[in-house]
Design an enzyme around this catalytic site. Structure first.
Site, PDB file in Angstrom:
ATOM      1  N   LYS A  52       0.829  -1.218   0.000  1.00 24.83           N
ATOM      2  CA  LYS A  52       0.000   0.000   0.000  1.00 24.83           C
ATOM      3  C   LYS A  52       0.859   1.261   0.000  1.00 24.83           C
ATOM      4  O   LYS A  52       0.449   2.286  -0.536  1.00 24.83           O
ATOM      5  CB  LYS A  52      -0.991  -0.008   1.175  1.00 24.83           C
ATOM      6  CG  LYS A  52      -2.026  -1.127   1.021  1.00 24.83           C
ATOM      7  CD  LYS A  52      -3.438  -0.741   1.391  1.00 24.83           C
ATOM      8  CE  LYS A  52      -4.392  -1.795   0.858  1.00 24.83           C
ATOM      9  NZ  LYS A  52      -5.718  -1.808   1.400  1.00 24.83           N
TER      10      LYS A  52
ATOM     11  N   LYS B 117      -3.791 -11.252  -6.759  1.00 27.71           N
ATOM     12  CA  LYS B 117      -5.066 -11.561  -6.098  1.00 27.71           C
ATOM     13  C   LYS B 117      -6.182 -10.651  -6.633  1.00 27.71           C
ATOM     14  O   LYS B 117      -5.918  -9.509  -7.032  1.00 27.71           O
ATOM     15  CB  LYS B 117      -4.947 -11.466  -4.570  1.00 27.71           C
ATOM     16  CG  LYS B 117      -5.027 -10.082  -3.994  1.00 27.71           C
ATOM     17  CD  LYS B 117      -5.357 -10.114  -2.491  1.00 27.71           C
ATOM     18  CE  LYS B 117      -5.763  -8.732  -2.028  1.00 27.71           C
ATOM     19  NZ  LYS B 117      -6.602  -8.630  -0.889  1.00 27.71           N
TER      20      LYS B 117
ATOM     21  N   LYS C 230     -10.965  -5.773  -4.531  1.00 33.80           N
ATOM     22  CA  LYS C 230     -12.152  -4.956  -4.808  1.00 33.80           C
ATOM     23  C   LYS C 230     -11.793  -3.541  -5.219  1.00 33.80           C
ATOM     24  O   LYS C 230     -12.609  -2.829  -5.782  1.00 33.80           O
ATOM     25  CB  LYS C 230     -13.159  -5.001  -3.655  1.00 33.80           C
ATOM     26  CG  LYS C 230     -12.702  -4.491  -2.311  1.00 33.80           C
ATOM     27  CD  LYS C 230     -13.884  -4.528  -1.356  1.00 33.80           C
ATOM     28  CE  LYS C 230     -13.541  -5.079   0.012  1.00 33.80           C
ATOM     29  NZ  LYS C 230     -12.506  -4.334   0.735  1.00 33.80           N
TER      30      LYS C 230
HETATM   31  P1  ATP Z   1      -8.865  -3.710  -1.013  1.00 33.12           P
HETATM   32  O1  ATP Z   1      -8.769  -3.947  -2.494  1.00 33.12           O
HETATM   33  O2  ATP Z   1      -9.736  -2.570  -0.636  1.00 33.12           O
HETATM   34  O3  ATP Z   1      -7.545  -3.714  -0.297  1.00 33.12           O
HETATM   35  P2  ATP Z   1      -9.558  -6.442  -0.617  1.00 33.12           P
HETATM   36  O4  ATP Z   1     -10.367  -6.886  -1.797  1.00 33.12           O
HETATM   37  O5  ATP Z   1      -8.160  -6.885  -0.530  1.00 33.12           O
HETATM   38  O6  ATP Z   1      -9.681  -4.899  -0.455  1.00 33.12           O
HETATM   39  P3  ATP Z   1     -10.273  -6.645   2.192  1.00 33.12           P
HETATM   40  O7  ATP Z   1     -11.329  -5.765   2.723  1.00 33.12           O
HETATM   41  O8  ATP Z   1      -8.866  -6.246   2.469  1.00 33.12           O
HETATM   42  O9  ATP Z   1     -10.408  -6.874   0.636  1.00 33.12           O
HETATM   43  O10 ATP Z   1     -10.515  -8.124   2.680  1.00 33.12           O
HETATM   44  C1  ATP Z   1     -11.709  -8.665   3.159  1.00 33.12           C
HETATM   45  C2  ATP Z   1     -11.537 -10.155   3.321  1.00 33.12           C
HETATM   46  O11 ATP Z   1     -11.467 -10.789   2.045  1.00 33.12           O
HETATM   47  C3  ATP Z   1     -10.237 -10.538   4.035  1.00 33.12           C
HETATM   48  O12 ATP Z   1     -10.486 -11.643   4.880  1.00 33.12           O
HETATM   49  C4  ATP Z   1      -9.319 -10.930   2.932  1.00 33.12           C
HETATM   50  O13 ATP Z   1      -8.328 -11.857   3.349  1.00 33.12           O
HETATM   51  C5  ATP Z   1     -10.286 -11.574   1.957  1.00 33.12           C
HETATM   52  N1  ATP Z   1      -9.807 -11.490   0.571  1.00 33.12           N
HETATM   53  C6  ATP Z   1      -9.489 -10.361  -0.090  1.00 33.12           C
HETATM   54  N2  ATP Z   1      -9.144 -10.638  -1.357  1.00 33.12           N
HETATM   55  C7  ATP Z   1      -9.226 -11.983  -1.499  1.00 33.12           C
HETATM   56  C8  ATP Z   1      -8.988 -12.882  -2.581  1.00 33.12           C
HETATM   57  N3  ATP Z   1      -8.601 -12.447  -3.756  1.00 33.12           N
HETATM   58  N4  ATP Z   1      -9.190 -14.199  -2.372  1.00 33.12           N
HETATM   59  C9  ATP Z   1      -9.604 -14.655  -1.170  1.00 33.12           C
HETATM   60  N5  ATP Z   1      -9.831 -13.864  -0.110  1.00 33.12           N
HETATM   61  C10 ATP Z   1      -9.658 -12.540  -0.253  1.00 33.12           C
END
Ligand code: ATP
Ligand code: LTN
Length: 336
Positions: free
Chosen positions: A119, A201, A204
């Site tokens: 980040k 990965k 969102k």
């Molecule tokens: P951002 O893009 O805003 O950083 P993010 O998509 O990484 O968000 P988080 O809010 O950080 O999502 O994560 C919410 C939950 O979803 C956490 O438990 C995280 O480990 C899980 N998670 C996020 N991305 C993935 C993925 N690609 N596959 C499986 N689990 C995920």
């Protein structure tokens, strides 16, 4: 005499940032396990809005996305009568414990967090202290409730280890205070990859809309996104090293259908990627249909959402305050 006291159910806690509509990565990695675990454990689930402000979302958008995230949590099947479902910022104990835990976290260990390094690169013009302190607030979220298990995707494992280290350090210094939490990471779905770059990965906050499928995407959008998913040139549905795109689609299909990789390979033996992609897309559409239908009803019922959030915050405060009060006493803060 026989001990008839009922055993306390194990406690489960997890939060999600309201940074956008969750993707199927968030769903299969975390949210679906939240729902499944809510049957057998005492569960506490929250919208991590204090974590989200580390990247300065537009305030009106943050408010809207927080409400949407809360509605989605109910729509996936979390029952506010059985689980505590709340907004992190409504419960002041989180920020207060985070400050105390800061004094038990080392600068060096926080600097080593992969998410902080990623980040900091992404937001190079604003490497704020909140971004650095993010995992300590997360440790506070968990330790306040004496959580036994934390269902998260694989990317959060390092943060969980830090929370355990902080808890252990505090316990060693002040006597047993915190339960050491264990991550709960599912076998499949813990790391759903981007549909456009399957070495990364699915996230969102990815700016490429084709890279991720959101829980609220319409069926035809979902089908289009899967049709354009990056695969390879082998044209054989099998799970193998170097086939990141196909491995990812197989994981998604497995999460939706419960079939293992061997069964999936058999089902698509002799079939091309076109057929497979369509089957994966349809399985995702079916999986999301009930969630989308319930969400559409809930999102317009603000009074109900607020009533649930208020109840969640009250229960969360009551439970977490016990830990905070114990910690304040142990570190020597003057008590009235
Ligand atoms: P951002 O893009 O805003 O950083 P993010 O998509 O990484 O968000 P988080 O809010 O950080 O999502 O994560 C919410 C939950 O979803 C956490 O438990 C995280 O480990 C899980 N998670 C996020 N991305 C993935 C993925 N690609 N596959 C499986 N689990 C995920
Ligand atoms: N950092 C987490 C969200 C989060 C969390 C938590 C997860 C905030 N507090 C407590 C589990 C337990 C993420 O998913 N990025």
């Amino acid at each position: 005499m026989e001990n008839t006291a009922p055993e306390r159910k194990k406690r489960v806690l997890s939060l999600i940032q309201p940074t956008s509509v969750p993707t199927i990565g968030n769903y299969f990695g975390a949210l679906k396990n939240w729902k499944n675990m809510s049957e057998d454990y005492d569960c506490i689930y929250g919208v991590a809005d204090l974590h989200a402000i580390t990247v300065h979302p537009e305030p009106a958008l943050l408010r809207k996305q927080s409400q949407e995230m809360f509605a989605l949590m109910l729509a996936i099947g979390l029952d506010p009568e059985k689980s505590i479902v709340f907004f992190q910022s409504h419960v002041h104990t989180h920020s207060e414990l985070a400050w105390i835990l800061n004094c038990y976290a080392q600068f060096g260990e926080a600097s080593r967090m992969t998410q902080f390094k990623d980040k900091s690169q992404k937001h190079a013009g604003d490497v704020n202290v909140g971004l650095f302190d993010y995992p300590v607030l997360m440790a506070a979220d968990i330790l306040l409730y004496q959580a036994d298990f934390v269902p998260v995707g694989a990317d959060q494992k390092q943060h969980l280890e830090l929370a355990r280290d902080i808890a252990d350090r505090f316990n060693t210094r002040h006597g047993n205070t915190f339960t050491l939490p264990e991550p709960f990471i599912g076998k499949v779905g813990a790391k759903i990859a981007s549909l456009q770059d399957p070495t990364q990965k699915m996230s969102k906050s990815d700016t490429n809309p084709k890279a991720s499928v959101s829980l609220l995407d319409a069926p035809d959008t979902i089908i289009k996104k899967f049709k354009s998913a990056v695969t390879d040139s082998e044209a054989c549905v099998r799970y193998a090293e170097g086939k990141d795109g196909i491995n990812n689609l197989m994981s998604i299909y497995s999460c939706c259908t419960g079939k293992n990789f061997e069964e999936i390979e058999k089902e698509f033996d002799g079939k091309g990627y076109g057929d497979f992609k369509l089957a994966v897309a349809e399985a995702v559409v079916n999986e999301l249909k009930p969630v989308q239908e319930t969400y559409a009803k809930l999102i317009n019922d603000k009074a109900y959402l607020n009533e649930c959030a208020k109840k969640g915050a009250e229960s969360a405060l009551r439970l977490s305050y016990r830990t905070l009060a114990k910690v304040q006493k142990k570190v020597g803060l003057y008590q009235l």
